[in-house]
Design a protein around this motif. Structure first.
Motif, PDB file in Angstrom:
ATOM      1  N   ALA A  62     -16.542  16.367 -15.489  1.00 42.92           N
ATOM      2  CA  ALA A  62     -16.131  16.748 -14.135  1.00 42.92           C
ATOM      3  C   ALA A  62     -15.327  15.657 -13.431  1.00 42.92           C
ATOM      4  N   LEU A  63     -14.569  16.107 -12.440  1.00 46.07           N
ATOM      5  CA  LEU A  63     -13.963  15.200 -11.473  1.00 46.07           C
ATOM      6  C   LEU A  63     -14.857  15.193 -10.251  1.00 46.07           C
ATOM      7  N   THR A  64     -15.208  14.003  -9.776  1.00 46.95           N
ATOM      8  CA  THR A  64     -15.901  13.853  -8.503  1.00 46.95           C
ATOM      9  C   THR A  64     -14.944  13.150  -7.554  1.00 46.95           C
ATOM     10  N   LEU A  65     -14.758  13.747  -6.391  1.00 47.85           N
ATOM     11  CA  LEU A  65     -13.888  13.201  -5.356  1.00 47.85           C
ATOM     12  C   LEU A  65     -14.749  12.889  -4.144  1.00 47.85           C
ATOM     13  N   PHE A  66     -14.843  11.602  -3.779  1.00 48.50           N
ATOM     14  CA  PHE A  66     -15.602  11.172  -2.611  1.00 48.50           C
ATOM     15  C   PHE A  66     -14.627  10.618  -1.593  1.00 48.50           C
ATOM     16  N   MET A  67     -14.541  11.272  -0.433  1.00 48.03           N
ATOM     17  CA  MET A  67     -13.611  10.851   0.615  1.00 48.03           C
ATOM     18  C   MET A  67     -14.395  10.524   1.877  1.00 48.03           C
ATOM     19  N   MET A  68     -14.088   9.366   2.467  1.00 54.04           N
ATOM     20  CA  MET A  68     -14.787   8.957   3.682  1.00 54.04           C
ATOM     21  C   MET A  68     -13.821   8.313   4.659  1.00 54.04           C
ATOM     22  N   ASP A  69     -13.875   8.783   5.876  1.00 58.23           N
ATOM     23  CA  ASP A  69     -13.203   8.182   7.021  1.00 58.23           C
ATOM     24  C   ASP A  69     -13.463   9.037   8.234  1.00 58.23           C
ATOM     25  N   HIS A  70     -12.705   8.814   9.262  1.00 51.97           N
ATOM     26  CA  HIS A  70     -12.733   9.674  10.435  1.00 51.97           C
ATOM     27  C   HIS A  70     -11.974  10.948  10.079  1.00 51.97           C
ATOM     28  N   GLY A  71     -12.261  11.987  10.820  1.00 52.97           N
ATOM     29  CA  GLY A  71     -11.553  13.237  10.599  1.00 52.97           C
ATOM     30  C   GLY A  71     -11.480  14.038  11.874  1.00 52.97           C
TER      31      GLY A  71
END
Length: 184
Positions: free
Chosen positions: A101-110
């Protein structure tokens, strides 16, 4: 609207896929930026501790970060939409497949329908953009995809009218479509 949840044991010796970690930035001198970096560094280290090869982790950030504290930055590229697109549609291809699998972890303001990659440079990403890139990867490789979004209004990425959610993907948002999220 219904959901199906399945929990399965990962087979012993299963080959790891790819991890993309995104540490975005809202503004210069943001007081929570160290918290964002701490969390994304910990995600990086969590995967390494679980046996994920470092070469199968792609790190996007707005500055050099050293999660393993070896005095060498693990950041591969600056956090921009074009670099995220390339990471998903090109870099990840050899590392993923039907059983990787691909795991995409994105973190910031939104904000609603936006995750800030670097708002000081107007670098943002929308659910439709991410969905298009992930769909391209899925079509090329047959890979399963896991997406984790830690940002204010992250639930807007999985709103029923949005296309990021689809069968075969696991998408986890830190909040609903209108709530704040605190990088504490």
């Amino acid at each position: 609207l219904g959901y199906t949840l399945s929990v399965r044991e990962v087979p012993t010796g299963a080959a790891p896929g790819a991890l993309i970690v995104v540490a975005g930035r809202w503004r210069e001198d943001d007081r929570v930026q160290p918290n964002i970096h701490h969390v994304t560094n910990e995600v990086y280290q969590l995967f390494v501790r679980q046996g994920h090869p470092a070469e199968q982790i792609y790190y996007l950030a707005t500055e050099q970060l050293d999660p393993d504290e070896d005095e060498v930055s693990e950041v591969d590229q600056y956090a921009t939409s074009s670099n995220l697109q390339a990471a998903i549609t090109q870099w990840a291809v050899p590392y993923v497949g039907p059983n990787r699998a691909l795991t995409l972890f994105m973190m910031d303001h939104g904000s609603y329908d936006n995750l800030y990659l670097d708002e000081t440079r107007r670098e943002r990403v929308s659910p439709d953009e991410v969905d298009g890139w992930l769909s391209e990867l899925e079509a090329k490789t047959g890979a399963k995809v896991n997406v984790l979004i830690e940002a204010c209004q992250a639930g807007s990425f999985i709103d029923p009218q949005k296309s990021l959610s689809k069968e075969g993907r696991v998408v986890i948002a830190a909040t609903d479509a209108f709530a704040p999220s605190y990088a504490s």
